[in-house]
Design a protein around this motif. Structure first.
Motif, PDB file in Angstrom:
ATOM      1  N   ASP A 235       0.884  -1.107  -0.006  1.00 41.54           N
ATOM      2  CA  ASP A 235      -0.032  -0.092  -0.115  1.00 41.54           C
ATOM      3  C   ASP A 235       0.846   1.229   0.146  1.00 41.54           C
ATOM      4  OD1 ASP A 235      -2.072   1.845   0.209  1.00 41.54           O
ATOM      5  OD2 ASP A 235      -2.699   1.301   2.122  1.00 41.54           O
ATOM      6  N   TYR A 236       1.077   1.798  -1.332  1.00 38.85           N
ATOM      7  CA  TYR A 236       1.844   3.003  -1.386  1.00 38.85           C
ATOM      8  C   TYR A 236       1.161   4.325  -1.477  1.00 38.85           C
ATOM      9  CZ  TYR A 236       5.673   5.957  -2.879  1.00 38.85           C
ATOM     10  OH  TYR A 236       6.654   6.892  -3.455  1.00 38.85           O
TER      11      TYR A 236
ATOM     12  N   THR B 170      16.549  -9.421   1.735  1.00 42.89           N
ATOM     13  CA  THR B 170      16.351  -8.137   2.526  1.00 42.89           C
ATOM     14  C   THR B 170      15.657  -7.292   1.360  1.00 42.89           C
ATOM     15  OG1 THR B 170      18.517  -7.268   1.217  1.00 42.89           O
ATOM     16  CG2 THR B 170      18.657  -8.350   3.788  1.00 42.89           C
ATOM     17  N   VAL B 171      14.870  -6.383   1.832  1.00 42.42           N
ATOM     18  CA  VAL B 171      14.105  -5.217   1.182  1.00 42.42           C
ATOM     19  C   VAL B 171      14.471  -3.726   1.857  1.00 42.42           C
ATOM     20  CG1 VAL B 171      11.786  -4.266   0.412  1.00 42.42           C
ATOM     21  CG2 VAL B 171      12.132  -6.861   0.687  1.00 42.42           C
ATOM     22  N   THR B 172      15.288  -3.050   1.078  1.00 38.86           N
ATOM     23  CA  THR B 172      15.389  -1.681   1.185  1.00 38.86           C
ATOM     24  C   THR B 172      14.628  -0.867   0.704  1.00 38.86           C
ATOM     25  OG1 THR B 172      17.900  -2.412   1.360  1.00 38.86           O
ATOM     26  CG2 THR B 172      17.541  -0.154   1.434  1.00 38.86           C
ATOM     27  N   PRO B 173      13.852  -0.175   1.508  1.00 39.00           N
ATOM     28  CA  PRO B 173      12.857   0.776   1.071  1.00 39.00           C
ATOM     29  C   PRO B 173      13.312   1.943   0.599  1.00 39.00           C
ATOM     30  CG  PRO B 173      12.824   0.839   3.148  1.00 39.00           C
ATOM     31  CD  PRO B 173      13.671  -0.142   3.122  1.00 39.00           C
ATOM     32  N   PHE B 174      12.852   2.672  -0.651  1.00 32.14           N
ATOM     33  CA  PHE B 174      13.476   4.027  -1.277  1.00 32.14           C
ATOM     34  C   PHE B 174      12.939   5.073  -0.357  1.00 32.14           C
ATOM     35  CE2 PHE B 174      12.410   1.737  -5.444  1.00 32.14           C
ATOM     36  CZ  PHE B 174      13.635   1.337  -5.537  1.00 32.14           C
ATOM     37  N   GLU B 175      11.778   4.663   0.684  1.00 33.89           N
ATOM     38  CA  GLU B 175      11.533   5.789   1.741  1.00 33.89           C
ATOM     39  C   GLU B 175      11.603   4.976   3.213  1.00 33.89           C
ATOM     40  OE1 GLU B 175       7.916   7.963   0.896  1.00 33.89           O
ATOM     41  OE2 GLU B 175       8.326   7.467  -1.504  1.00 33.89           O
TER      42      GLU B 175
ATOM     43  N   MET C  64       8.360   3.610   4.506  1.00 33.45           N
ATOM     44  CA  MET C  64       7.499   2.261   3.988  1.00 33.45           C
ATOM     45  C   MET C  64       7.804   0.851   4.610  1.00 33.45           C
ATOM     46  SD  MET C  64       5.629   3.797   1.640  1.00 33.45           S
ATOM     47  CE  MET C  64       4.946   2.217   1.102  1.00 33.45           C
ATOM     48  N   ILE C  65       8.645   1.037   5.520  1.00 31.22           N
ATOM     49  CA  ILE C  65       9.160  -0.110   6.298  1.00 31.22           C
ATOM     50  C   ILE C  65       7.949  -0.895   6.808  1.00 31.22           C
ATOM     51  CG2 ILE C  65      10.214  -1.274   8.258  1.00 31.22           C
ATOM     52  CD1 ILE C  65      12.580   0.490   7.628  1.00 31.22           C
ATOM     53  N   GLN C  66       7.061  -0.250   7.617  1.00 29.48           N
ATOM     54  CA  GLN C  66       5.781  -1.065   8.111  1.00 29.48           C
ATOM     55  C   GLN C  66       4.937  -1.498   6.873  1.00 29.48           C
ATOM     56  OE1 GLN C  66       7.064   1.564  10.283  1.00 29.48           O
ATOM     57  NE2 GLN C  66       7.746  -0.104  11.852  1.00 29.48           N
TER      58      GLN C  66
ATOM     59  N   ASN D 276      12.359  -5.950  10.864  1.00 26.86           N
ATOM     60  CA  ASN D 276      13.117  -4.921  10.480  1.00 26.86           C
ATOM     61  C   ASN D 276      14.108  -4.397  11.303  1.00 26.86           C
ATOM     62  OD1 ASN D 276      12.424  -2.239  11.814  1.00 26.86           O
ATOM     63  ND2 ASN D 276      10.410  -2.875  11.023  1.00 26.86           N
ATOM     64  N   ASN D 277      15.336  -3.869  10.684  1.00 31.60           N
ATOM     65  CA  ASN D 277      16.392  -3.248  11.492  1.00 31.60           C
ATOM     66  C   ASN D 277      15.978  -1.567  11.574  1.00 31.60           C
ATOM     67  OD1 ASN D 277      17.627  -2.631   9.223  1.00 31.60           O
ATOM     68  ND2 ASN D 277      19.114  -4.072   9.649  1.00 31.60           N
ATOM     69  N   GLY D 278      15.132  -1.117  11.133  1.00 31.69           N
ATOM     70  CA  GLY D 278      14.949   0.276  11.385  1.00 31.69           C
ATOM     71  C   GLY D 278      15.549   1.080   9.732  1.00 31.69           C
ATOM     72  N   ASP D 279      16.361   0.215   9.131  1.00 31.62           N
ATOM     73  CA  ASP D 279      16.838   0.517   7.663  1.00 31.62           C
ATOM     74  C   ASP D 279      16.274  -0.358   6.514  1.00 31.62           C
ATOM     75  OD1 ASP D 279      18.296   2.662   8.708  1.00 31.62           O
ATOM     76  OD2 ASP D 279      20.058   1.380   9.077  1.00 31.62           O
ATOM     77  N   MET D 280      15.786  -1.640   7.091  1.00 35.85           N
ATOM     78  CA  MET D 280      15.447  -2.437   5.747  1.00 35.85           C
ATOM     79  C   MET D 280      14.725  -3.641   6.529  1.00 35.85           C
ATOM     80  SD  MET D 280      18.665  -4.975   4.818  1.00 35.85           S
ATOM     81  CE  MET D 280      20.032  -3.418   4.764  1.00 35.85           C
ATOM     82  N   VAL D 281      13.898  -4.224   5.551  1.00 36.06           N
ATOM     83  CA  VAL D 281      13.027  -5.191   5.997  1.00 36.06           C
ATOM     84  C   VAL D 281      13.954  -6.512   5.774  1.00 36.06           C
ATOM     85  CG1 VAL D 281      10.800  -6.818   5.710  1.00 36.06           C
ATOM     86  CG2 VAL D 281      10.937  -4.394   5.570  1.00 36.06           C
ATOM     87  N   ILE D 282      14.148  -7.586   6.687  1.00 35.59           N
ATOM     88  CA  ILE D 282      14.872  -8.784   6.714  1.00 35.59           C
ATOM     89  C   ILE D 282      13.908  -9.839   6.921  1.00 35.59           C
ATOM     90  CG2 ILE D 282      16.606 -10.114   7.694  1.00 35.59           C
ATOM     91  CD1 ILE D 282      17.665  -7.361   8.826  1.00 35.59           C
TER      92      ILE D 282
END
Length: 183
Positions: A45-46, A68-73, A76-78, A95-101
């Motif tokens: 959901d963007y 791993t998914v590194t969001p552009f923003e 958007m992690i949640q 997630n580790n605050g920067d990316m979804v693992i």
């Protein structure tokens, strides 16, 4: 004869599309190793619209057990985590605050058999598609104003194409099944 050749060529094109579709479908069936394509069906959901995951972040598989998914923003992690859970792929993202693992669990024997069965079902759909292409071609041939010998010859050619593509599907499925069952 020009019409006959056109029907045969367009039938072969349709059969090739069935093979391409099969290969694309089989990419979604995981075979143990982590791969970015495993998340190809995930929608996020963007800002109110459903968007493919790869358009809101970079998807990588740094090793055989992790995606791993590194969001552009960062905001958007949640949403990315929620999208992965909604896709119901059996993954538990964190997630580790920067990316979804995502840790990809090893497949159990039972799950491997399930996936092999799923691959066979997808293969059977492809075979049905090829057979439907053959049926449509034969119907088109019967509408043409050609002699019975020409009709029989063209139908034989269509049948040879059908056999060739069914064999290709069987080979693709055999390879996928080996890939799935290999521990």
């Amino acid at each position: 004869m020009e019409d006959v050749n056109f029907i045969i060529e367009s039938t072969e094109e349709s059969m090739q599309m069935a093979i391409k579709h099969l290969e694309k479908q089989l990419l979604n069936i995981r075979a143990g190793k982590a791969s970015p394509t495993m998340l190809s069906s995930v929608m996020v959901d963007y800002y109110g619209s459903q968007t493919p995951l790869n358009q809101v972040g970079n998807v990588h598989a740094p090793d055989a057990r992790t995606i791993t998914v590194t969001p552009f923003e960062k905001s958007m992690i949640q949403e990315i985590e929620k999208g992965i859970q909604i896709a119901n792929l059996g993954f538990n993202p964190s997630n580790n605050g920067d990316m979804v693992i995502i840790s990809v669990p090893p497949l159990t024997e039972e799950r491997r058999k399930e996936l092999a069965k799923q691959a066979k079902a997808v293969g059977e759909e492809a075979k049905i598609g090829v057979r439907n292409d053959r049926k449509a071609a034969n119907n088109d041939l019967k509408k043409l104003d050609i002699s019975e010998d020409e009709l029989r010859s063209a139908e034989n050619e269509i049948q040879e194409l059908t056999d060739k593509y069914i064999k290709k599907i069987d080979n693709i499925l055999e390879n996928k099944e080996k890939e799935i069952m290999t521990v």
